[in-house]
Design a protein around this motif. Structure first.
Motif, PDB file in Angstrom:
ATOM      1  N   ARG A  14      44.474  38.335  42.471  1.00  0.00           N
ATOM      2  CA  ARG A  14      46.153  38.133  43.642  1.00  0.00           C
ATOM      3  C   ARG A  14      45.916  36.974  44.012  1.00  0.00           C
ATOM      4  NH1 ARG A  14      46.114  43.658  45.921  1.00  0.00           N
ATOM      5  NH2 ARG A  14      48.502  44.430  44.589  1.00  0.00           N
ATOM      6  N   ALA A  70      49.038  46.545  38.132  1.00  0.00           N
ATOM      7  CA  ALA A  70      49.417  46.305  39.445  1.00  0.00           C
ATOM      8  C   ALA A  70      47.395  46.162  39.662  1.00  0.00           C
ATOM      9  CB  ALA A  70      49.479  47.244  40.673  1.00  0.00           C
ATOM     10  N   PRO A  71      47.441  44.901  40.498  1.00  0.00           N
ATOM     11  CA  PRO A  71      45.332  44.399  40.592  1.00  0.00           C
ATOM     12  C   PRO A  71      44.779  45.448  40.793  1.00  0.00           C
ATOM     13  CG  PRO A  71      47.479  42.737  41.659  1.00  0.00           C
ATOM     14  CD  PRO A  71      48.322  43.656  40.860  1.00  0.00           C
ATOM     15  N   GLU A  72      45.096  46.959  41.518  1.00  0.00           N
ATOM     16  CA  GLU A  72      44.687  47.836  41.750  1.00  0.00           C
ATOM     17  C   GLU A  72      43.431  48.614  40.775  1.00  0.00           C
ATOM     18  OE1 GLU A  72      46.740  46.618  44.193  1.00  0.00           O
ATOM     19  OE2 GLU A  72      44.900  45.869  45.747  1.00  0.00           O
ATOM     20  N   SER A  73      44.486  48.815  40.490  1.00  0.00           N
ATOM     21  CA  SER A  73      43.948  49.362  38.592  1.00  0.00           C
ATOM     22  C   SER A  73      43.798  48.690  37.892  1.00  0.00           C
ATOM     23  CB  SER A  73      45.956  49.908  38.190  1.00  0.00           C
ATOM     24  OG  SER A  73      46.632  49.323  37.925  1.00  0.00           O
ATOM     25  N   GLU A 128      51.685  40.489  39.830  1.00  0.00           N
ATOM     26  CA  GLU A 128      51.573  39.973  41.068  1.00  0.00           C
ATOM     27  C   GLU A 128      52.555  38.702  40.579  1.00  0.00           C
ATOM     28  OE1 GLU A 128      50.294  40.604  44.054  1.00  0.00           O
ATOM     29  OE2 GLU A 128      50.358  38.719  45.013  1.00  0.00           O
ATOM     30  N   ASP A 158      37.635  41.580  41.236  1.00  0.00           N
ATOM     31  CA  ASP A 158      38.169  43.090  42.582  1.00  0.00           C
ATOM     32  C   ASP A 158      40.203  42.523  42.751  1.00  0.00           C
ATOM     33  OD1 ASP A 158      38.863  41.319  44.603  1.00  0.00           O
ATOM     34  OD2 ASP A 158      36.717  40.686  43.786  1.00  0.00           O
ATOM     35  N   ALA A 159      40.682  42.678  42.825  1.00  0.00           N
ATOM     36  CA  ALA A 159      42.113  42.950  43.647  1.00  0.00           C
ATOM     37  C   ALA A 159      42.337  41.572  44.249  1.00  0.00           C
ATOM     38  CB  ALA A 159      42.736  43.788  43.819  1.00  0.00           C
ATOM     39  N   ALA A 160      41.769  41.706  44.720  1.00  0.00           N
ATOM     40  CA  ALA A 160      42.022  39.882  45.868  1.00  0.00           C
ATOM     41  C   ALA A 160      41.388  38.502  45.056  1.00  0.00           C
ATOM     42  CB  ALA A 160      40.653  40.324  47.289  1.00  0.00           C
ATOM     43  N   ALA A 164      41.712  46.273  38.557  1.00  0.00           N
ATOM     44  CA  ALA A 164      40.551  45.660  38.475  1.00  0.00           C
ATOM     45  C   ALA A 164      39.039  46.473  38.089  1.00  0.00           C
ATOM     46  CB  ALA A 164      40.572  45.606  40.127  1.00  0.00           C
ATOM     47  N   GLY A 204      47.678  41.698  35.112  1.00  0.00           N
ATOM     48  CA  GLY A 204      47.209  42.033  36.665  1.00  0.00           C
ATOM     49  C   GLY A 204      47.607  40.521  37.654  1.00  0.00           C
TER      50      GLY A 204
END
Ligand SMILES: Nc1nc2c(c(=O)[nH]1)N[C@H]1C(S)=C(S)[C@@H](COP(=O)(O)OP(=O)(O)OC[C@H]3O[C@@H](n4cnc5c(=O)[nH]c(N)nc54)[C@H](O)[C@@H]3O)O[C@H]1N2
Ligand SMILES: Nc1nc2c(c(=O)[nH]1)N[C@H]1C(S)=C(S)[C@@H](COP(=O)(O)OP(=O)(O)OC[C@H]3O[C@@H](n4cnc5c(=O)[nH]c(N)nc54)[C@H](O)[C@@H]3O)O[C@H]1N2
Ligand code: SF4
Ligand SMILES: [Mo]
Length: 748
Positions: A283, A267-270, A237, A278-280, A272, A233
């Motif tokens: 990142r 991607a971070p969302e996938s 990013e 978490d995605a944030a 997480a 992730g």
């Protein structure tokens, strides 16, 4: 005379930090141990293990003469009897069943001793068996494989240049407890504090709020075994936020765009939900790493002894490359050890699987098979079955997953020889035990760890006392075993063998066109070597032909054994220097950022199902007063609260009815243990932590103190079917378990 005390200096051999110790000796006893304030690297730092070196050397349970099995019992024997028994047993197996029938297991202290560094290779070659196993496949092999593919050499492992960095991302390591690994830096806790004191930041990713996490700026809890997703992730990013800035490295890197394509699904969302970060946060970590003027990512046990250890280890350095931090001051740099040598900037590259294991068809990696398959090779009948075992500085019956199974398998062997100072979980099965001298009676130079040191330094220690008549030098023990398996008999002249090894080594450097002494007369070179033994002359040769060497007179201030002897606190060779492209050994002469075997694994990862939520997994941990499986016989290290407990999150504990001090039963696919509970907020829910190296109450173990503090062996839970496919490394962290209370109050 015996009452007079004197002070000598030595390098601590107990972990990778290579601290200088000041030993006060009375006769041949270590009376006092202090940190050596004048040591050029450690500046007086010492930890409880180093401070116990005197007790360790004087341990009454330590073997001072060989043991040989007679009528089922391990009884004291003379060296001649022991070598003769080793000769009879090994020769019988080799003659009847061939060389592969003898397995060799090399444990962790192999890389902490001169005999291991200089002569275990000789033994390995003389034995000529494919059944070679080492603690590396319980430990760092994923890093070797990742760096083998990336840089072309298993020894080209970059380390965070901690003394000059502004930002450190530490994953799955607890240097406040371990003092660092593949990262040689005495007083790592102090160096980490210094990063923060000069305005830098330290972030620790760990399912447990470890001592290092507590001392850091930020702790990011993670689901065990899933750092690979967090890192994918982060790399995603870097690309999507246009943060990829390899800088001056760009011309030395191949495959950046391939990595971009490879990480597209992550991607971070996938990722997480897979890693529990978490995605944030994913990142933020990527942006912070990219923004810091000088930064480094570093991963250790929690990123190697896991399901995707090689891919995870690769990603750590992908981050260092993509952010331009590889090979620059304050980033992740390649040390240049005094016993190493400069390369030509390319080489044959790296591959695995040149041969495969008989039972599970696992690929050879760096010339060895995974330790998790040793039991298979012993238990499975047929051509090539393992029937004899030589262990050197290892305790596989304790340290390998599904330890009960391996322990049983070892007990069925036709013959076993161990080079080890103790009768422990493994060596209790041996037919012959050959004890090395205690540390203070051995010469020391860290042939391995200066490859990973955050400053280029070199330090040699002579034995603090002469070898007593009843002991044998460990180099002699190894060479004698080599002579035995080579068919030269139990009484071969090992001095001649050692000289022969030296002659060959001189010829090798002499024939190497890249060597500074290429073409010089080998006999003259050999006659100029100094040292009290062939081993020391070997070391002298390496130092003198090394990057800081005197090149036999050509470099006036150059390094040699004599120079190190004259500097008992070590020689400082300066801060780390950039080494790209010289350090590279890939065929292309470039960093191969997207090697196909790793890319293939990454593609598979997008298919991996989400972990089940309610499952518990077990992870390990280390403690300053413990050292793998073999220092629990030192009274000062085991006193106080028991160290072998299962640490459980407080919410989980409440739900299950577990209380601190109560007893829990932990069960996995392969086994079950019962041990004391410690309830805390400092571990993620769903994760329990148990240290390894305990369980000393087995029949026949001769460790009086350790038996009183036996604990349980967590490798009765870890699973020998789980391994990182690219490196063959055991999964020691993230093994599914169930946990339940056995009793709910202390002492019942
Ligand atoms: N569950 C779980 N298991 C683990 C780990 C984990 O984190 N979790 N960690 C793994 C790791 S990283 C490692 S390195 C392995 C270690 O696994 P091993 O290397 O198999 O075991 P050690 O406990 O290091 O045992 C070292 C042996 O060397 C002997 N010894 C000590 N000094 C000397 C010496 O100078 N010469 C000789 N010849 N022998 C000596 C000791 O008596 C002991 O028998 O354990 C692994 N096992
Ligand atoms: N005092 C002491 N020092 C030692 C040793 C010892 O036994 N005792 N052993 C030596 C040896 S052989 C080695 S290899 C080194 C190891 O050195 P380190 O790697 O620093 O070892 P640990 O202290 O076990 O730290 C590993 C950390 O990883 C965390 N972890 C577990 N699973 C995961 C995961 O999936 N992801 C992440 N991010 N974290 C995870 C654990 O909670 C733990 O805090 O230590 C060496 N130094
Ligand atoms: S940190 Fe390691 S090298 Fe230093 S004293 Fe402790 S055990 Fe020895
Ligand atoms: Mo290790």
């Amino acid at each position: 005379m015996i009452d007079e005390s004197r002070v000598v200096y030595t390098t601590c051999p107990l972990c990778e930090a290579t601290c200088g110790l000041e030993l006060t000796m009375r006769g041949d006893q270590v009376e006092k141990v202090r940190g050596d304030d004048a040591d050029v690297f450690s500046r007086g730092f010492i930890c409880p293990k180093g401070a116990s070196l005197g007790q360790l050397d004087a341990d009454p349970d330590r073997l001072r003469s060989p043991r040989v099995r007679r009528d089922g019992k391990l009884v004291p024997a003379t060296w001649a009897e022991a070598f003769s028994a080793a000769h009879t047993g090994l020769t019988r197996v080799i003659e009847a069943h061939g060389r592969d029938a003898v397995a060799l297991y090399l444990g962790n202290p192999t890389v902490h001793t001169l005999a291991g560094g200089l002569y275990v290779g000789t033994l390995r070659k003389a034995l000529g068996s494919r059944n070679v196993y080492t603690a590396s496949t319980l430990d760092q092999m994923p890093k070797h494989v990742a760096c083998g593919y990336l840089f072309g050499s298993v020894l080209a492992i970059p380390v965070p240049d901690i003394d000059r960095t502004d930002f450190l991302l530490i994953l799955g390591a607890d240097p406040h407890s371990s003092n660092g690994s593949l990262w040689t830096a005495p007083d790592l806790p102090g160096r980490l504090r210094a990063v923060r004191a000069r305005g830098g930041r330290v972030v620790v990713v760990d399912p447990r709020r470890s001592r290092t996490a507590k001392a850091a700026d930020r702790h990011v809890p993670i689901r065990p075994g899933t750092d690979v997703f967090l890192l994918l992730g982060m790399v995603h990013e870097l690309f999507s936020a246009d943060l990829v800035t390899p800088g001056g490295l760009a011309e030395h890197v191949n495959g950046v765009d391939d990595v971009r394509a490879l990480v597209a699904p992550f991607a971070p969302e996938s990722v997480a939900p897979r890693c529990g970060v978490d995605a944030a946060t994913i990142r933020e970590l990527a942006h912070e790493l990219a923004a810091a003027p000088r930064a480094a990512a570093y991963g250790r046990i929690g990123t190697t002894t896991v399901e995707y250890g090689t891919v995870t280890s690769w990603l750590v350095d992908v981050l260092n490359v993509l952010t331009g931090n590889l090979d620059r001051a304050g980033g992740a740099m390649f040390p240049m050890p005094a016993n190493g040598h400069r390369g030509r900037g390319n080489g044959p590259g790296f591959q695995i699987g040149r041969w495969r294991s008989r039972v599970r068809d696992l690929p050879e990696v760096a010339g060895e098979f995974p330790a998790v398959t040793l039991a298979d090779e012993i238990e499975t009948a047929g051509e090539g079955q393992v029937r004899a075992l030589i262990t050197f500085a290892g305790n596989p019956a304790s340290s390998v997953p599904n330890a009960d199974r391996l322990d049983r398998a070892i007990s069925t062997l036709d013959f076993m020889v161990s080079v080890d100072p103790y009768v422990n979980e493994t060596t209790r099965h041996a037919d012959v035990i050959l004890p090395p001298p205690p540390h203070s009676q051995q010469a020391h130079f860290d042939l391995s760890f200066y490859y990973f040191a955050v400053r280029n330094v070199a330090n040699f220690s002579s034995p603090a006392t002469p070898l007593p008549a009843e002991m044998r030098d460990e180099c002699e023990i190894v060479l004698r075993l080599a002579a035995i398996v080579a068919g030269l008999g139990a009484e071969a002249g090992v001095d001649a063998l050692a000289e022969d090894e030296l002659r060959q080594a001189v010829q090798r450097v002499n024939a190497d066109t890249a060597s500074p002494v290429f073409g010089r007369d080998p006999e003259v070179l050999r006659s100029e070597l100094t040292g009290d033994s062939a081993a020391e002359r070997q070391l002298d040769l390496r130092l003198r032909t090394g990057p800081y060497g005197d090149w036999f007179g050509e470099v006036p201030q150059g390094l040699s054994l004599a120079v190190l002897r004259a500097n008992p606190h070590g020689v400082d060779l300066g801060p780390l220097q950039p080494r790209i492209p010289e350090v590279l050994r890939t065929r292309s002469g470039l960093i191969e950022l997207c090697p196909e075997p790793i890319a293939e694994e990454v593609r598979r990862l997008s298919q991996v199902p989400l972990p089940r939520d309610h499952e518990f997994v077990v992870v390990g941990r280390r403690h300053l007063r413990s050292n793998n499986s073999w220092m629990h016989n030192v009274p000062t290290l085991v006193k106080g609260k028991p160290l072998c407990t299962v640490v459980v999150n407080s919410t989980d504990a409440r739900r299950l009815g577990l209380v601190s001090g109560g007893l829990a039963r932990v069960t996995s696919r392969v086994g079950q243990v019962e041990l004391t509970v410690e309830v805390t907020e400092d571990i993620a829910p769903g994760v329990v932590s148990i240290p390894h190296g305990w369980g000393h109450d087995l029949p026949g173990v001769e460790l009086t103190v350790a038996r009183e503090h036996a604990g349980v062996n967590t490798n009765r839970l870890t699973d020998d079917l789980r391994l990182d496919p690219l490196s063959g490394t055991a999964v020691l962290n993230g093994v599914p378990v169930d946990i339940e209370p056995v009793s709910t109050s202390e002492g019942t």
